[in-house]
Design an enzyme around this catalytic site. Structure first.
Site, PDB file in Angstrom:
ATOM      1  N   THR A   4     -13.626   0.582 -48.964  1.00 35.98           N
ATOM      2  CA  THR A   4     -14.666   0.602 -49.938  1.00 35.98           C
ATOM      3  C   THR A   4     -15.296  -0.832 -50.391  1.00 35.98           C
ATOM      4  O   THR A   4     -14.326  -1.423 -50.616  1.00 35.98           O
ATOM      5  CB  THR A   4     -14.679   1.656 -51.125  1.00 35.98           C
ATOM      6  OG1 THR A   4     -14.111   2.909 -50.528  1.00 35.98           O
ATOM      7  CG2 THR A   4     -15.929   2.040 -51.950  1.00 35.98           C
ATOM      8  N   THR A  14     -19.173   2.457 -48.231  1.00 39.30           N
ATOM      9  CA  THR A  14     -17.687   2.650 -47.739  1.00 39.30           C
ATOM     10  C   THR A  14     -17.737   3.194 -46.489  1.00 39.30           C
ATOM     11  O   THR A  14     -18.562   3.978 -45.813  1.00 39.30           O
ATOM     12  CB  THR A  14     -17.051   3.765 -48.599  1.00 39.30           C
ATOM     13  OG1 THR A  14     -15.587   3.669 -48.084  1.00 39.30           O
ATOM     14  CG2 THR A  14     -17.690   5.088 -48.588  1.00 39.30           C
ATOM     15  N   SER A  19     -15.328   9.614 -54.953  1.00 35.45           N
ATOM     16  CA  SER A  19     -15.122   8.870 -56.404  1.00 35.45           C
ATOM     17  C   SER A  19     -15.900   7.880 -56.821  1.00 35.45           C
ATOM     18  O   SER A  19     -15.870   7.354 -57.644  1.00 35.45           O
ATOM     19  CB  SER A  19     -13.523   8.541 -56.603  1.00 35.45           C
ATOM     20  OG  SER A  19     -12.756   9.645 -56.372  1.00 35.45           O
ATOM     21  N   GLY A  45     -11.783   1.507 -54.307  1.00 42.09           N
ATOM     22  CA  GLY A  45     -10.505   1.952 -54.740  1.00 42.09           C
ATOM     23  C   GLY A  45     -10.255   3.133 -54.819  1.00 42.09           C
ATOM     24  O   GLY A  45      -9.301   3.586 -55.575  1.00 42.09           O
TER      25      GLY A  45
END
Length: 588
Positions: free
Chosen positions: A403, A421, A468, A489
């Site tokens: 990412t 990503t 996320s 991350g």
């Protein structure tokens, strides 16, 4: 202002002529040198040409070239994404997807969902073999993990509405980097050296980045990727549709379907059917600021906001970053926010996500009441927000180290916060057309249910896996942009972004200083702190507050931001890049 001059923009005619003579594949060794970085520490005027912050200076310069030509923040973001396909192949690119949050000078915020989708043939037992689920590491490599890439449909939608310069122009810096070559950096070299050798899984990738003995090429080696240059030239000339139909679609589907590991029935029809989607921004009030992010299928917007809002009743400013109690409160707020994230967040086109309930200030206040500044919750359980119709089981979160995030602003005050990503390092390990294909489908729950209950994030045909990623824009009391920020991350992203926002808004740090703050990460009952930082020294204090499972972890974080600040009586844009990364803020 120091300006990057390493990669100069060629006139379009010169680029097209040069493209007719693609150099042969190969690599030549050049002396290692540090990527040039613009000195944006003092800031650039808000009425100037803008600013770009990205995880690689060469990609940031690609975006800046668009700003020099009179391009918009959207133009700059797209050019940056394309260049990252070349120079940061382990993290992002056209073989993956992303989320884009756009804001204008008046504070209007729009978001575009370019998240990958599962093939139509996908079922809840997509990652099962002989009736048994694959363990997560075995599910990553090969065709089964590949989702239909979304970045180019996202880029086309954004450019159609917000672009100011020609589509083909956006591709020229990336084409030049791929054709003429780019140096292997220490970060890329370390990724290539990873034990699972994902980057060498595909023979085409092996030939690009490894020597005949199977060792990664040295730092400073100039790598040329003429196959990727040709792919980009075709898309530049023929538009994003050419990626999803025709020769590229046939090659992509064939690569996935004939992969030596985990082949998958992803079809040309799956590619042709893909659409980027405009979503409503997720916005809420934190203290005197308006925080806007990405909604489902991303969990980033709700999780970041909830972490912040649950802390609003505490005087975080007075505690300051040197006080263990402040970090204890941040950890406790994360635990609650992540519990709700894992319980309810998924693709809202497939499952009923109680978005309004999760963002409701009264609900968040009730959750905040569970937090104590002198004790630790025994277990952080999900709440029951309004609109929660199903009790889904909660899977364990998976982390990844791929990412990338980048931010851009332009001369009109528009901003773009874009997280892109291919999931884990080098994605699925499959390369087609010179670019890596993602492994985003491993963001679904491999096991679709738990204790007889379905999980919200189970695999379904055409569904987008939960993410996320948390590209975020923050507006001040006067309605002007204060901060554009995001991170890379995996499941640590909301924790990184919330920490950076607290650093800027509560602790009066610069965006650069806030990003550099150590990271605390608490998605459950265990807490991890960044190894070798002040947080590691606070472990005894955190344990005294009741955190029984605290460990230090090596840093693998990467964030970028641009902030609007007043310096010497003038408003300026000031860029920030994570000191743990090879990132840079670059000005025209």
């Amino acid at each position: 202002m120091t300006i990057l001059r390493h990669f100069r923009f060629l006139p379009i005619s010169a680029v097209l002529l040069a493209g007719a003579c693609v150099p042969p594949p190969g690599a030549s060794v050049a002396p290692p040198n540090q990527a040039p970085v613009a000195s944006a520490a003092e800031g650039v005027p808000v009425d100037g040409r803008g600013l770009v912050s990205a995880a690689d200076a060469r990609a940031a310069e690609a975006g800046v070239q668009m700003l020099r030509l009179g391009g918009s923040a959207t133009d700059a973001a797209i050019a940056t994404m394309l260049a990252l396909t070349v120079v940061e192949p382990q993290s992002s690119g056209i073989g993956g997807g992303g989320f884009l949050v756009l804001g204008d000078a008046a504070g209007t915020v729009e978001t575009i969902d370019g998240r990958e989708t599962a093939p139509k043939a996908a079922t809840s037992q997509w990652f099962y073999v002989d009736g048994k689920p694959l363990v997560w590491p075995d599910s990553v490599i090969g065709g089964r993990s590949v989702g239909v890439p979304g970045n180019l449909r996202l880029a086309a939608m954004a450019h159609n509405e917000k672009g100011r310069i020609a589509w083909r122009t956006l591709f020229q810096p990336a084409i030049k980097l791929a054709r003429d070559g780019f140096e292997i950096t220490p970060r890329l070299r370390s990724m290539l050296s990873a034990a699972n050798r994902t980057g060498a899984f595909d023979p085409a990738a092996q030939a690009l980045f490894y020597d005949t003995a199977g060792e990664p090429l040295p730092v400073g080696t100039v790598v040329r990727n003429p196959t990727l240059a040709a792919t980009l030239e075709s898309i530049a000339a023929r538009g994003a549709d050419s990626f999803y139909t025709g020769d590229n679609a046939v090659l992509l589907a064939s690569k996935v379907g004939t992969a030596p590991r985990n082949p998958s029935p992803l079809t040309t029809a799956d590619l042709a059917a893909y659409k980027a989607v405009k979503r409503d921004a997720v916005c809420g009030q934190y203290r005197e600021y308006r925080v806007c992010g990405m909604g489902p299928p991303s969990s980033g917007g709700t999780t970041v906001f909830t972490i912040l809002k649950q802390l609003e009743r505490f005087d975080i400013k007075a505690l300051g970053p040197a006080n263990p109690v402040a970090w204890h409160l941040i950890a406790e707020s994360q635990r609650l926010a992540y519990a709700d994230r894992e319980q309810y967040l998924a693709d809202s086109d497939f499952v009923p996500v109680p978005l309004a309930g999760l963002m409701d200030p009264a609900y968040i206040a009730a959750r905040s009441a569970l937090i104590s500044d002198s004790a630790t919750m025994a277990t952080a359980m999900p709440g029951k927000p309004a609109g929660a119709k199903l009790a889904f089981a909660r899977p364990a979160p998976q982390e990844e180290h791929g990412t990338t995030h980048f931010v851009t602003v332009d001369r009109w005050g528009n901003a773009a916060s874009y997280t892109s990503t291919i999931e884990g390092p080098f994605g699925s390990g499959l390369m087609v057309g010179g670019y890596y294909l993602n492994n985003e489908l491993t963001d679904f729950n491999i096991v679709p249910d738990k204790d007889g209950k379905p999980t919200a994030n189970r695999v379904e045909g055409g569904k987008r896996p939960r993410s996320s990623m948390a590209p975020t824009l923050i507006y001040g009391p006067d309605g002007t942009l204060r901060l554009a920020v995001g991170a890379a991350g995996g499941t640590t992203i909301p924790a990184q972004v919330a920490k950076a926002i607290i650093g800027v808004l509560d602790w009066d740090l610069s965006a650069r200083e806030a990003i550099a703050l150590p990271v605390i990460y608490a998605p459950g009952n265990a807490v991890s702190v960044e190894k070798g930082t002040s947080l590691e020294a606070m472990i005894p204090a955190l344990q005294a507050l009741g955190h029984t499972q605290v460990s230090a972890r090596a840093p693998s974080f990467k964030a970028n931001a641009i902030e609007r600040v007043r310096v010497g009586g003038k408003w300026v844009w000031r860029g920030a890049a994570d000191p743990r990364s090879e990132g840079a803020a670059v000005a025209p």
